[in-house]
Design a protein around this motif. Structure first.
Motif, short mmCIF file in Angstrom:
data_model
loop_
_atom_site.label_atom_id
_atom_site.label_comp_id
_atom_site.label_asym_id
_atom_site.label_seq_id
_atom_site.Cartn_x
_atom_site.Cartn_y
_atom_site.Cartn_z
N VAL A 8 1.00 -0.99 0.26
CA VAL A 8 0.09 -0.07 -0.01
C VAL A 8 0.88 1.26 -0.18
O VAL A 8 1.57 1.44 1.06
CB VAL A 8 -0.92 -0.01 1.29
N ARG A 9 0.87 1.99 -1.24
CA ARG A 9 1.75 3.04 -1.38
C ARG A 9 0.97 4.15 -1.73
O ARG A 9 0.29 4.19 -2.51
CB ARG A 9 2.80 2.70 -2.30
N PHE A 10 1.47 5.43 -1.08
CA PHE A 10 0.69 6.59 -1.66
C PHE A 10 1.47 7.15 -3.10
O PHE A 10 2.48 6.59 -3.66
CB PHE A 10 1.20 7.90 -0.81
N ILE A 11 0.50 7.43 -3.76
CA ILE A 11 0.81 7.99 -5.17
C ILE A 11 1.57 9.44 -5.08
O ILE A 11 1.22 10.13 -4.39
CB ILE A 11 -0.47 8.61 -6.10
N GLY A 12 2.96 9.36 -5.47
CA GLY A 12 3.76 10.31 -5.42
C GLY A 12 4.32 10.71 -3.89
O GLY A 12 4.23 9.80 -3.09
N ASP A 13 4.51 11.74 -3.34
CA ASP A 13 4.97 12.20 -1.88
C ASP A 13 3.99 11.93 -0.95
O ASP A 13 2.79 12.47 -0.84
CB ASP A 13 5.56 13.37 -2.10
N ALA A 14 4.31 11.14 0.10
CA ALA A 14 3.15 10.62 1.06
C ALA A 14 2.99 11.95 1.88
O ALA A 14 1.54 12.08 2.01
CB ALA A 14 3.56 9.45 2.11
N ARG A 15 3.85 12.58 2.19
CA ARG A 15 3.41 14.02 3.05
C ARG A 15 2.59 14.96 2.38
O ARG A 15 1.73 15.50 2.82
CB ARG A 15 4.70 14.55 3.32
N THR A 16 3.00 15.01 1.03
CA THR A 16 2.24 15.96 0.03
C THR A 16 0.56 15.53 -0.01
O THR A 16 -0.20 16.25 0.38
CB THR A 16 2.87 16.21 -1.07
N ARG A 17 0.60 14.16 -0.10
CA ARG A 17 -0.88 13.56 -0.24
C ARG A 17 -1.55 13.72 1.04
O ARG A 17 -2.79 14.02 1.03
CB ARG A 17 -0.84 12.22 -0.81
N ILE A 18 -0.92 13.44 2.17
CA ILE A 18 -1.54 13.70 3.64
C ILE A 18 -2.07 15.07 3.78
O ILE A 18 -3.00 15.30 4.13
CB ILE A 18 -0.44 13.21 4.58
N ARG A 19 -0.94 15.88 3.43
CA ARG A 19 -1.55 17.46 3.57
C ARG A 19 -2.51 17.79 2.85
O ARG A 19 -3.23 18.74 3.27
CB ARG A 19 -0.20 18.40 3.31
N GLU A 20 -3.06 17.14 1.62
CA GLU A 20 -4.14 17.54 0.91
C GLU A 20 -5.47 16.91 1.55
O GLU A 20 -6.36 17.91 1.56
CB GLU A 20 -3.95 16.88 -0.41
N ASP A 21 -5.16 15.85 2.17
CA ASP A 21 -6.26 15.34 2.89
C ASP A 21 -5.88 14.58 4.27
O ASP A 21 -5.32 13.30 4.06
CB ASP A 21 -7.12 14.48 2.29
N HIS A 22 -6.21 15.25 5.38
CA HIS A 22 -5.50 14.55 6.68
C HIS A 22 -6.26 13.11 6.73
O HIS A 22 -5.56 12.49 7.44
CB HIS A 22 -5.72 15.38 7.86
#
Length: 388
Positions: free
Chosen positions: A146-160
């Motif tokens: 299970v891997r985020f698309i792109g940078d994990a921190r960026t994707r989490i900052r988009e939607d916590h």
């Protein structure tokens, strides 16, 4: 993608005919689950058409629609064998961790790029079932990654909320934790405080409903994530959850998310009520959590008596948590006391507190004797009246 029961549905074929096979794709969980042989309850579609065009095309084909998320491009097609959410291709313009400002797009890859995990960004052609995979989701699904698309921190900052989704999807699909994602979740865990408690409660219950979420809960606590959403859950409650899951398996009892949430809370009814309210749970869910929090060691001594007083669900939960055996409650219907207050009045007792006292006295003996029949209840009443 392999053909499944749902890919052969006539109502889905009619929807594809209405929208045009080249302008619609099955997407997300239904595709992912079909690839690993799981049954999917929700069918989602992505389309190049704008939402107003989706409505027009469906109307022309005699398909009713509901604009369930019109501003964000989602229209629900009402179909005989299960509704389908049809969402226009989108890209994010701005995000704040809770809401996203979107723009409609025309490219499937742009739509895939805004999704959370690679395994959720798989698209299937409705006719050929050919898969479009833009970020390595097929390989990740095959290797259980299970891997985020792109940078994990960026994707989490988009939607916590993606922090909690990461743990839920990893519990279902991952063979091991993704190091980058885990570290991003640790770093950004405080951002969870900005989410609505209702969304947090929904994610927690969905996680706890999975076969064995205990290792995940332990990992969430290790990373400091659990403390942000359920600070009352200490290490002792994590261990209690592990014991509960083992007890469910030992007694062949189906898992229940609410029971497992109860295991993660201290046995304090008032605190359970407060936490349930904070997570925006329903009134019945709040009552059940408070009931389970009132558990005692002696619950195991009389399972059916406990079920009579508290109900089958709460009794089962309390027994499993206190080391009891709920076997005697399976397929057992809670009986009603075969005695009414009017009968006591007809025996010469005036209406009032004395009738209620006699009813309670008979009921307590009736429970203690294992719910005997009407004839025995009449004898118990005779004895109660004589004892006056």
């Amino acid at each position: 993608m392999p053909a499944t029961e749902w890919t052969g549905r006539e109502d889905l074929a009619a929807l594809v005919d209405a929208l045009g096979a080249e302008d619609v794709r099955w997407v997300g969980g239904c595709v992912r689950d079909a690839l690993i042989g799981c049954v999917s309850n929700d069918i989602d579609a992505a389309t190049r058409h704008r939402p107003e065009r989706v409505i027009d095309l469906c109307r022309e084909a005699g398909i009713r629609t509901v604009p369930t998320g019109f501003d964000h491009g989602t229209v629900t097609a009402i179909l005989p064998h299960g509704n389908v959410e049809v969402t226009t291709l989108r890209c994010d313009v701005a995000t704040d961790g809770r809401h996203a400002e979107i723009a409609f797009a025309d490219d499937w890859r742009d739509d895939a790029a805004r999704r959370d995990f690679t395994i959720n960004a798989l698209y299937a052609h409705p006719r050929t079932l050919e898969i479009s995979d833009y970020f390595g989701g097929l390989e990740d699904l095959d290797t259980r990654h299970v891997r985020f698309i792109g940078d994990a921190r960026t994707r989490i900052r988009e939607d916590h909320l993606r922090i909690l989704r990461y743990f839920r999807f990893s519990t279902r699909f991952a063979a091991e934790w993704d190091e980058e994602a885990s570290e991003a979740c640790r770093e950004l865990a405080p951002s969870l405080k900005g989410l609505s408690r209702e969304r947090v409660g929904w994610e927690l219950l969905n996680l706890l409903g999975l076969p064995d979420p205990a290792p995940t809960v332990a990992k969430m606590r290790e990373l400091g994530v659990l403390q942000q959403v359920l600070p009352e859950c200490r290490q002792s409650e994590v261990a209690q959850l592990e014991r509960l899951i083992a007890a469910e398996a030992a007694h062949c009892t189906a898992p229940e998310a609410l029971r497992r949430l109860a295991a993660m809370l201290p046995a304090v009814p008032a605190l359970a009520e407060t936490i349930a309210a904070r997570l925006r749970l329903s009134r019945s869910q709040r009552d059940r959590l408070a009931c389970v929090a009132a558990r005692r060691a002696e619950d195991a001594m009389d399972p059916r008596g406990l079920a009579y007083r508290e109900g089958i669900a709460c009794a089962t939960d309390r027994l499993l948590l206190s080391g009891g055996n709920p076997a005697s409650l399976k397929n057992w219907e809670v009986p009603s006391l075969p005695l009414k207050g009017g009968e006591i009045v007809r025996r010469g007792i005036g209406k009032g507190p004395e009738v209620a006292r006699l009813l309670r006295a008979v009921e307590q003996r009736w429970i203690a004797e294992g719910f005997p029949d009407r004839r025995r209840v009449e004898t118990l009443l005779d004895e109660a009246l004589a004892a006056r």
